[in-house]
Design a protein around this motif. Structure first.
Motif, short mmCIF file in Angstrom:
data_model
loop_
_atom_site.label_atom_id
_atom_site.label_comp_id
_atom_site.label_asym_id
_atom_site.label_seq_id
_atom_site.Cartn_x
_atom_site.Cartn_y
_atom_site.Cartn_z
N UNK A 73 34.72 50.63 45.34
CA UNK A 73 35.99 50.50 46.03
C UNK A 73 35.89 49.53 47.21
N UNK A 74 34.79 49.65 47.95
CA UNK A 74 34.59 48.73 49.07
C UNK A 74 34.49 47.29 48.58
N UNK A 75 33.77 47.12 47.48
CA UNK A 75 33.64 45.78 46.93
C UNK A 75 35.00 45.26 46.47
N UNK A 76 35.78 46.17 45.85
CA UNK A 76 37.12 45.76 45.40
C UNK A 76 38.01 45.43 46.59
N UNK A 77 37.93 46.26 47.64
CA UNK A 77 38.74 46.00 48.83
C UNK A 77 38.36 44.66 49.46
N UNK A 78 37.05 44.40 49.45
CA UNK A 78 36.61 43.15 50.05
C UNK A 78 37.05 41.95 49.22
N UNK A 79 36.86 42.08 47.92
CA UNK A 79 37.25 40.96 47.07
C UNK A 79 38.76 40.81 46.96
N UNK A 82 41.36 38.51 49.88
CA UNK A 82 41.88 37.16 49.70
C UNK A 82 43.17 37.16 48.88
N UNK A 83 43.13 37.95 47.78
CA UNK A 83 44.33 38.01 46.93
C UNK A 83 45.50 38.64 47.69
N UNK A 89 51.09 36.08 52.41
CA UNK A 89 51.55 34.80 52.94
C UNK A 89 52.73 34.25 52.14
N UNK A 90 52.63 34.37 50.81
CA UNK A 90 53.73 33.89 49.98
C UNK A 90 54.99 34.73 50.24
N UNK A 206 52.55 49.57 50.71
CA UNK A 206 51.31 49.78 49.97
C UNK A 206 50.73 48.43 49.55
N UNK A 207 49.41 48.41 49.46
CA UNK A 207 48.74 47.17 49.07
C UNK A 207 49.10 46.82 47.63
N UNK A 208 49.52 45.59 47.36
CA UNK A 208 49.92 45.23 45.99
C UNK A 208 48.76 45.16 45.01
N UNK A 209 47.52 45.17 45.53
CA UNK A 209 46.36 45.05 44.65
C UNK A 209 45.71 46.40 44.40
N UNK A 210 45.42 47.15 45.47
CA UNK A 210 44.68 48.41 45.31
C UNK A 210 45.55 49.64 45.56
N UNK A 211 46.81 49.46 45.89
CA UNK A 211 47.72 50.60 45.97
C UNK A 211 47.71 51.33 47.30
N UNK A 212 47.95 52.67 47.23
CA UNK A 212 48.15 53.48 48.44
C UNK A 212 46.91 53.66 49.29
N UNK A 213 45.76 53.35 48.76
CA UNK A 213 44.54 53.53 49.55
C UNK A 213 44.48 52.56 50.73
#
Length: 525
Positions: A73-79, A82-83, A89-90, A206-213
């Motif tokens: 999860x930490x790796x996913x949050x880190x990666x 950028x996304x 920004x968009x 909520x984060x569009x990539x990893x959700x409610x976490x």
């Protein structure tokens, strides 16, 4: 010097002792039992160590899995940073362009315009959000309570247009939360609007990539939200304490804490008290889970049952999945039983039997409707058929209808009221005539100029609540002023005239009418 005995000779044999045999036997038995006890003890220790070893291995495997999941999860949050940043920004650029366009649009500046349909409603909400006009948004939204069902779907769409939705939401609800700024008499409650805004904000942040976490809330806004929560808690005693604070305020606070992710473990006891005090709210079971009260839910359900809130307990059991531990049907039957007891206690009021019967029927009707709705919601018809409950509800409705019709006064046409004692059949005075000093002047026809009575001793002596009308002295010619009869001053005596004779115009109040007091009481009742 003694002689050494010959081994070949028989020595004198000693008689064996039975007591010694008993002692040896008892010793062997004790040793056997002790050996068995020690053997069982070591076997138990071995089994215990084996179980503990297996549990430790399971915990290690669980820990390894949790560690792997956390690292992943930490790796996913880190990666994903950028996304997520690129998406933010968009989105920010899009919202900024839309805000500028909306600001330059003439139609967007008409804050007081009316909307006729759902499309116009969402466009209006988007207009406020694009321009970050939190006050205008709140004023517009708080006046649309009748359209609440439609707003639930439209407000999240509108909030998504904000440059900073979290900050916008805080500014919008700041009119009433944490402190109502409308003064000592704020008027109608707006907690529903606060909850609507806070609930609608969740899918937006909520984060569009990893959700409610991970919530897209800036540290500044999150710190501001924490300060607001602390301010509300500080004013809790002024609001009546955790058990007596108003439910809309409780709901707003708990939703605020959940929405901005500022739940504190040291406040779990406070959260529990607030949830229990407002457990009848439909959203409370879900909020309880979001507040981290999952482990305390069994105790909370038992507390609700002990307080006679079995219906609320059923909702909590289904939300947390404890239906097997707390079967719903016995709880619903117990709830109905308690409601009947309360209704029976209301009927015991000797002071107002009619009112007591009405309140008792309402109490039982409310309980029946709630249970029927719960049965239909959770598909309990097989275990608790609602037919008898519906029949009982229909019976109470019929009784209520009959009593209402009996209490309904007979309708009297407003323009056809006549007095039974009025021999001339004149019209009734207006309902408010008795409250005006000179209402009777305009409420009656003009008095005749002269009326002569052949006999004066036959008139009864009345006891009217108002002064008798002035005496009119007649003559062969009509008086100069036809309304002199209504003058409060007595007319001067005229020589050669007849004695005073009562007028024959319609009597008002108690003017020369012995039935006047009865009519007076009935008319103004």
């Amino acid at each position: 010097m003694g002689s050494i005995p010959d081994p070949g000779e028989l020595s004198e044999l000693t008689q064996p002792s039975f007591d010694e045999f008993q002692r040896q036997t008892s010793l062997m038995t004790s040793c056997t039992l002790l050996w068995k006890e020690l053997s069982d003890h070591f076997s138990s220790l071995e089994e215990d160590l084996k179980h503990k070893s297996e549990a430790l291995k399971r915990k290690m495997r669980t820990l390894d899995t949790a560690t792997s999941d956390s690292l992943r999860l930490l790796d996913r949050r880190e990666t994903s940073l950028d996304a997520t940043l690129q998406i933010a920004l968009r989105t920010l650029d899009t919202r900024r362009t839309a805000a500028i366009t909306s600001f330059l649009d003439d139609h967007a500046d008409e804050d007081g315009g009316e909307v006729d349909d759902a499309t116009g409603l969402v466009l209006k909400l988007k207009s406020f959000c694009l321009r970050m006009d939190a006050l205008g948004f709140w004023t517009f939204l708080s006046a649309k309570k009748k359209e609440l069902d439609g707003l639930r779907a439209e407000v999240p769409v509108a909030l998504a247009e904000c440059v900073d939705p979290a900050k916008f939401a805080l500014e919008a609800i700041s009119e009433v939360f944490p402190v109502d700024k409308r003064g000592e008499k704020p008027g109608h409650d707006l907690g529903w609007a606060c909850v609507l805004v806070l609930e609608s904000l969740i899918p937006v942040v909520v984060d569009p990539v990893i959700g409610k976490s991970r919530l897209l809330v800036t540290p500044t806004v999150k710190e501001q939200a924490t300060e607001i929560a602390e301010t509300w808690k500080a004013s809790l005693e002024e609001r009546g304490g955790a058990e007596n604070v108003k439910t809309p305020d409780v709901h707003t606070f708990l939703q605020h804490v959940v929405t901005f992710g500022i739940v504190k473990n040291e406040d779990l006891d406070l959260y529990r008290k607030l949830v229990i005090a407002s457990a009848w709210r439909k959203q409370m079971p879900k909020l309880a889970l979001s507040l981290g009260l999952t482990q305390q839910m069994p105790d909370m359900i038992e507390e609700l049952i002990s307080k006679g809130q079995q219906l609320d307990a059923v909702h909590f059991t289904y939300e947390v999945g404890l239906v097997d531990k707390f079967p719903p049907v016995p709880l619903l039957k117990s709830f109905l039983k308690d409601a009947k007891k309360v209704a029976a206690s209301i009927l015991e009021d000797p002071n107002n039997a009619g009112r007591a019967a009405y309140l008792a029927a309402r109490k039982e009707q409310s309980a029946l409707r709630a249970v029927i709705k719960c049965i239909e919601e959770y598909k309990l018809e097989a275990d608790f058929p609602p037919e008898n409950l519906k029949k009982r509800l229909e019976q109470l409705e019929k009784v209520k209808t009959v009593k209402t019709e009996k209490r309904k006064p007979a309708a009297v046409p407003a323009n056809k009221r006549t007095r039974a004692s009025n021999s001339n059949g004149g019209p009734m005075p207006p309902a408010k005539a008795g409250r005006l000093t000179n209402a009777y002047v305009s409420s009656f026809p003009a008095a005749p100029t002269f009326v002569r009575s052949p006999s004066h001793g036959q008139y009864p002596a009345a006891l009217p609540p108002y002064p008798s009308p002035p005496h009119m002295y007649g003559s062969r010619s009509p008086p100069a002023n036809p309304y002199a009869a209504y003058s409060p001053e007595p007319a001067p005596a005229i020589a050669g005239s007849y004695p005073a004779a009562p007028m024959n115009y319609p009597a008002y109040g108690g003017y020369g009418n012995v039935l006047a007091p009865t009519y007076q009481q009935a008319y103004y009742r």
